[in-house]
Scaffold this active site. Structure first.
Site, PDB file in Angstrom:
ATOM      1  N   LYS A   1       0.833  -1.212   0.000  1.00 59.99           N
ATOM      2  CA  LYS A   1       0.000   0.000   0.000  1.00 59.99           C
ATOM      3  C   LYS A   1       0.864   1.258   0.000  1.00 59.99           C
ATOM      4  O   LYS A   1       1.866   1.322   0.698  1.00 59.99           O
ATOM      5  CB  LYS A   1      -0.886   0.013   1.244  1.00 59.99           C
ATOM      6  CG  LYS A   1      -1.849  -1.154   1.323  1.00 59.99           C
ATOM      7  CD  LYS A   1      -2.526  -1.225   2.687  1.00 59.99           C
ATOM      8  CE  LYS A   1      -1.554  -1.522   3.796  1.00 59.99           C
ATOM      9  NZ  LYS A   1      -2.195  -1.793   5.092  1.00 59.99           N
TER      10      LYS A   1
ATOM     11  N   GLY B   1      -6.641   3.704  11.072  1.00 56.17           N
ATOM     12  CA  GLY B   1      -7.366   2.499  10.683  1.00 56.17           C
ATOM     13  C   GLY B   1      -7.557   2.322   9.191  1.00 56.17           C
ATOM     14  O   GLY B   1      -8.341   1.473   8.760  1.00 56.17           O
ATOM     15  N   THR B   2      -6.818   3.081   8.376  1.00 50.66           N
ATOM     16  CA  THR B   2      -6.992   2.929   6.918  1.00 50.66           C
ATOM     17  C   THR B   2      -6.614   1.511   6.459  1.00 50.66           C
ATOM     18  O   THR B   2      -7.299   0.922   5.628  1.00 50.66           O
ATOM     19  CB  THR B   2      -6.129   3.941   6.128  1.00 50.66           C
ATOM     20  OG1 THR B   2      -4.795   3.898   6.637  1.00 50.66           O
ATOM     21  CG2 THR B   2      -6.671   5.344   6.246  1.00 50.66           C
ATOM     22  N   GLY B   3      -5.520   0.992   7.026  1.00 51.71           N
ATOM     23  CA  GLY B   3      -5.054  -0.343   6.606  1.00 51.71           C
ATOM     24  C   GLY B   3      -6.041  -1.434   7.009  1.00 51.71           C
ATOM     25  O   GLY B   3      -6.321  -2.365   6.237  1.00 51.71           O
ATOM     26  N   CYS B   4      -6.579  -1.315   8.225  1.00 54.83           N
ATOM     27  CA  CYS B   4      -7.551  -2.307   8.710  1.00 54.83           C
ATOM     28  C   CYS B   4      -8.788  -2.284   7.817  1.00 54.83           C
ATOM     29  O   CYS B   4      -9.300  -3.340   7.396  1.00 54.83           O
ATOM     30  CB  CYS B   4      -7.975  -1.998  10.147  1.00 54.83           C
ATOM     31  SG  CYS B   4      -6.602  -1.793  11.300  1.00 54.83           S
TER      32      CYS B   4
ATOM     33  N   THR C   1      -6.590   9.450   9.349  1.00 61.96           N
ATOM     34  CA  THR C   1      -6.317   8.209   8.604  1.00 61.96           C
ATOM     35  C   THR C   1      -6.087   7.036   9.551  1.00 61.96           C
ATOM     36  O   THR C   1      -5.432   6.059   9.196  1.00 61.96           O
ATOM     37  CB  THR C   1      -5.085   8.383   7.690  1.00 61.96           C
ATOM     38  OG1 THR C   1      -3.988   8.807   8.510  1.00 61.96           O
ATOM     39  CG2 THR C   1      -5.328   9.376   6.583  1.00 61.96           C
TER      40      THR C   1
HETATM   41  N1  LIG Z   1      -4.187  10.521   2.475  1.00 61.03           N
HETATM   42  C1  LIG Z   1      -4.661   9.529   1.735  1.00 61.03           C
HETATM   43  N2  LIG Z   1      -5.501   9.790   0.689  1.00 61.03           N
HETATM   44  C2  LIG Z   1      -5.996   8.786  -0.068  1.00 61.03           C
HETATM   45  N3  LIG Z   1      -5.704   7.481   0.136  1.00 61.03           N
HETATM   46  C3  LIG Z   1      -4.870   7.155   1.157  1.00 61.03           C
HETATM   47  C4  LIG Z   1      -4.314   8.146   2.010  1.00 61.03           C
HETATM   48  N4  LIG Z   1      -3.542   7.532   2.956  1.00 61.03           N
HETATM   49  C5  LIG Z   1      -3.635   6.211   2.719  1.00 61.03           C
HETATM   50  N5  LIG Z   1      -4.414   5.962   1.626  1.00 61.03           N
HETATM   51  C6  LIG Z   1      -4.798   4.640   1.107  1.00 61.03           C
HETATM   52  O1  LIG Z   1      -5.360   3.927   2.220  1.00 61.03           O
HETATM   53  C7  LIG Z   1      -5.038   2.546   2.126  1.00 61.03           C
HETATM   54  C8  LIG Z   1      -4.255   2.137   3.373  1.00 61.03           C
HETATM   55  O2  LIG Z   1      -2.918   2.521   3.183  1.00 61.03           O
HETATM   56  P1  LIG Z   1      -1.863   2.883   4.295  1.00 61.03           P
HETATM   57  O3  LIG Z   1      -0.532   2.848   3.633  1.00 61.03           O
HETATM   58  O4  LIG Z   1      -2.289   4.133   4.995  1.00 61.03           O
HETATM   59  O5  LIG Z   1      -2.055   1.660   5.285  1.00 61.03           O
HETATM   60  P2  LIG Z   1      -1.610   1.488   6.766  1.00 61.03           P
HETATM   61  O6  LIG Z   1      -0.427   2.345   7.057  1.00 61.03           O
HETATM   62  O7  LIG Z   1      -1.491   0.032   6.995  1.00 61.03           O
HETATM   63  O8  LIG Z   1      -2.847   2.033   7.557  1.00 61.03           O
HETATM   64  P3  LIG Z   1      -3.064   2.034   9.141  1.00 61.03           P
HETATM   65  O9  LIG Z   1      -1.767   1.621   9.772  1.00 61.03           O
HETATM   66  O10 LIG Z   1      -3.477   3.446   9.427  1.00 61.03           O
HETATM   67  O11 LIG Z   1      -4.166   1.096   9.436  1.00 61.03           O
HETATM   68  C9  LIG Z   1      -4.244   2.394   0.823  1.00 61.03           C
HETATM   69  O12 LIG Z   1      -5.146   2.085  -0.226  1.00 61.03           O
HETATM   70  C10 LIG Z   1      -3.646   3.782   0.633  1.00 61.03           C
HETATM   71  O13 LIG Z   1      -3.286   4.011  -0.698  1.00 61.03           O
HETATM   72  C1  LIG Z   2      -6.147  -2.791  17.589  1.00 62.87           C
HETATM   73  C2  LIG Z   2      -5.441  -2.077  16.492  1.00 62.87           C
HETATM   74  N1  LIG Z   2      -5.200  -2.708  15.325  1.00 62.87           N
HETATM   75  C3  LIG Z   2      -4.573  -2.058  14.327  1.00 62.87           C
HETATM   76  C4  LIG Z   2      -4.158  -0.753  14.451  1.00 62.87           C
HETATM   77  C5  LIG Z   2      -3.419  -0.070  13.326  1.00 62.87           C
HETATM   78  O1  LIG Z   2      -4.039   1.091  12.889  1.00 62.87           O
HETATM   79  P1  LIG Z   2      -3.276   2.510  12.823  1.00 62.87           P
HETATM   80  O2  LIG Z   2      -1.915   2.256  12.205  1.00 62.87           O
HETATM   81  O3  LIG Z   2      -4.115   3.379  11.971  1.00 62.87           O
HETATM   82  O4  LIG Z   2      -3.122   3.029  14.231  1.00 62.87           O
HETATM   83  C6  LIG Z   2      -4.423  -0.126  15.693  1.00 62.87           C
HETATM   84  N2  LIG Z   2      -4.058   1.148  15.936  1.00 62.87           N
HETATM   85  N3  LIG Z   2      -5.060  -0.801  16.690  1.00 62.87           N
END
Ligand SMILES: Nc1ncnc2c1ncn2[C@@H]1O[C@H](COP(=O)(O)OP(=O)(O)OP(=O)(O)O)[C@@H](O)[C@H]1O
Ligand SMILES: Cc1ncc(COP(=O)(O)O)c(N)n1
Length: 274
Positions: free
Chosen positions: A177, A210-213, A208
């Site tokens: 990602k 929880g975007t990955g979750c 942002t």
């Molecule tokens: N500012 C943004 N605008 C649009 N899309 C975004 C933005 N930030 C992240 N994304 C998208 O959100 C999704 C999650 O990506 P990201 O790299 O943020 O994951 P992550 O770091 O594992 O997230 P988190 O740790 O917050 O749960 C991907 O599809 C990424 O391209």
């Molecule tokens: C319980 C739990 N699972 C996953 C994340 C990652 O999300 P983020 O990187 O956005 O803090 C989190 N903060 N908490």
């Protein structure tokens, strides 16, 4: 009601409701998939950060998985925060025992605020035990760097990391990602045969959490419904882009994304394009 599709998330609880189990269940619900959970750890957490982590005993995690699978059944499973090597080991055993074939592994390592959600000595277990069972793995750039040991500074590097996660570590597919890159948030999918780039506009926001979750939960929901991997990832990209674009503005730090956005705005053609 028609057929009920079912998904299970094995992850940590986020009391603030933006990430972890809570994000996963909200996403399943919005995509019309029946959501279930096996909680690995309880975090006391809000938009400002993680204040405490309370691991659930292994037998408690095993009990939750067994209860759900033996009665209700699952069409797809995702993993999030697994916290300790023994939890990874247990989840791998359960995936094999229950013959789970649709497994999405989100290799959660560090929360946005900097708190570690995976013990340092768990990285080997993640690589050797869980990745070979995954249908798809969804690391962000720092996680992909830890898994592969390579530095990632370009789309070319993201492709190389996705390729290695499949060829070297045995995952069925990988999405690296691009949220942590500068510029457009392009995600790189390697499906075992070809690369696909998924691009969207970047929205400048601190909300942002929880975007990955949310992204990996959306992939899981779509796989549960029988979508192809490519279609599932495309829908997930649309879901997360809208969830970021229509931010809720909650809390004093990194606020949650908007899990209603896909439902409220998803059928507007221009919503992804402007
Ligand atoms: N500012 C943004 N605008 C649009 N899309 C975004 C933005 N930030 C992240 N994304 C998208 O959100 C999704 C999650 O990506 P990201 O790299 O943020 O994951 P992550 O770091 O594992 O997230 P988190 O740790 O917050 O749960 C991907 O599809 C990424 O391209
Ligand atoms: C319980 C739990 N699972 C996953 C994340 C990652 O999300 P983020 O990187 O956005 O803090 C989190 N903060 N908490």
């Amino acid at each position: 009601m028609g057929q009920i599709y079912k998904a299970l998330t094995i992850a940590g609880s986020d009391s603030g409701g933006g990430a972890g189990i809570q994000a996963d269940l909200k996403t399943f619900q919005m995509l019309e998939v029946y959501g279930m959970s096996a909680i690995t750890a309880v975090t006391s957490q809000n938009t400002l950060g993680v204040n405490g982590i309370y691991d659930i005993p292994l037998e408690g995690i095993e009990g939750q998985i067994n209860s759900v699978v033996s009665d209700i059944g699952v069409d797809a499973v995702k993993t999030g925060m697994l916290s300790q090597p023994a939890v990874i080991e247990l989840v791998a055993e359960q995936v094999i025992k229950h013959k789970i074939t649709k497994l999405v592994v989100d290799p959660v390592m560090i929360a946005k605020g900097g708190a570690s959600l995976l013990a340092d000595n768990a990285q080997d277990a993640l690589r050797s035990r869980l990745l070979p069972l995954a249908s798809v793995v969804t690391p962000n750039i720092p996680e992909a760097e830890v898994i592969t040991g390579m530095q990632i500074t370009s789309i070319h590097d993201m492709k190389e990391a996705a390729l290695r996660i499949v060829q070297q570590f045995g995952a069925g597919a990988a999405v690296v990602k691009g949220g942590h890159s500068s510029g457009e948030p392009t995600d790189v999918l390697y499906d075992g045969e070809q690369f696909h780039l998924l691009t969207a506009s970047r929205y400048e926001t601190r909300h942002t959490h929880g975007t990955g979750c949310t992204f990996s939960a959306a992939i899981t929901a779509e796989l549960a419904k029988g979508s192809s991997l490519f279609d599932a990832v495309q829908t997930a990209k649309r879901f997360i882009t809208l969830a970021i674009r229509y931010e809720l503005g909650i809390g004093g730090g990194h606020g949650p994304t908007n899990h209603w956005a896909y439902w409220r705005h998803g059928n507007m053609k221009e919503s992804m394009e402007s």
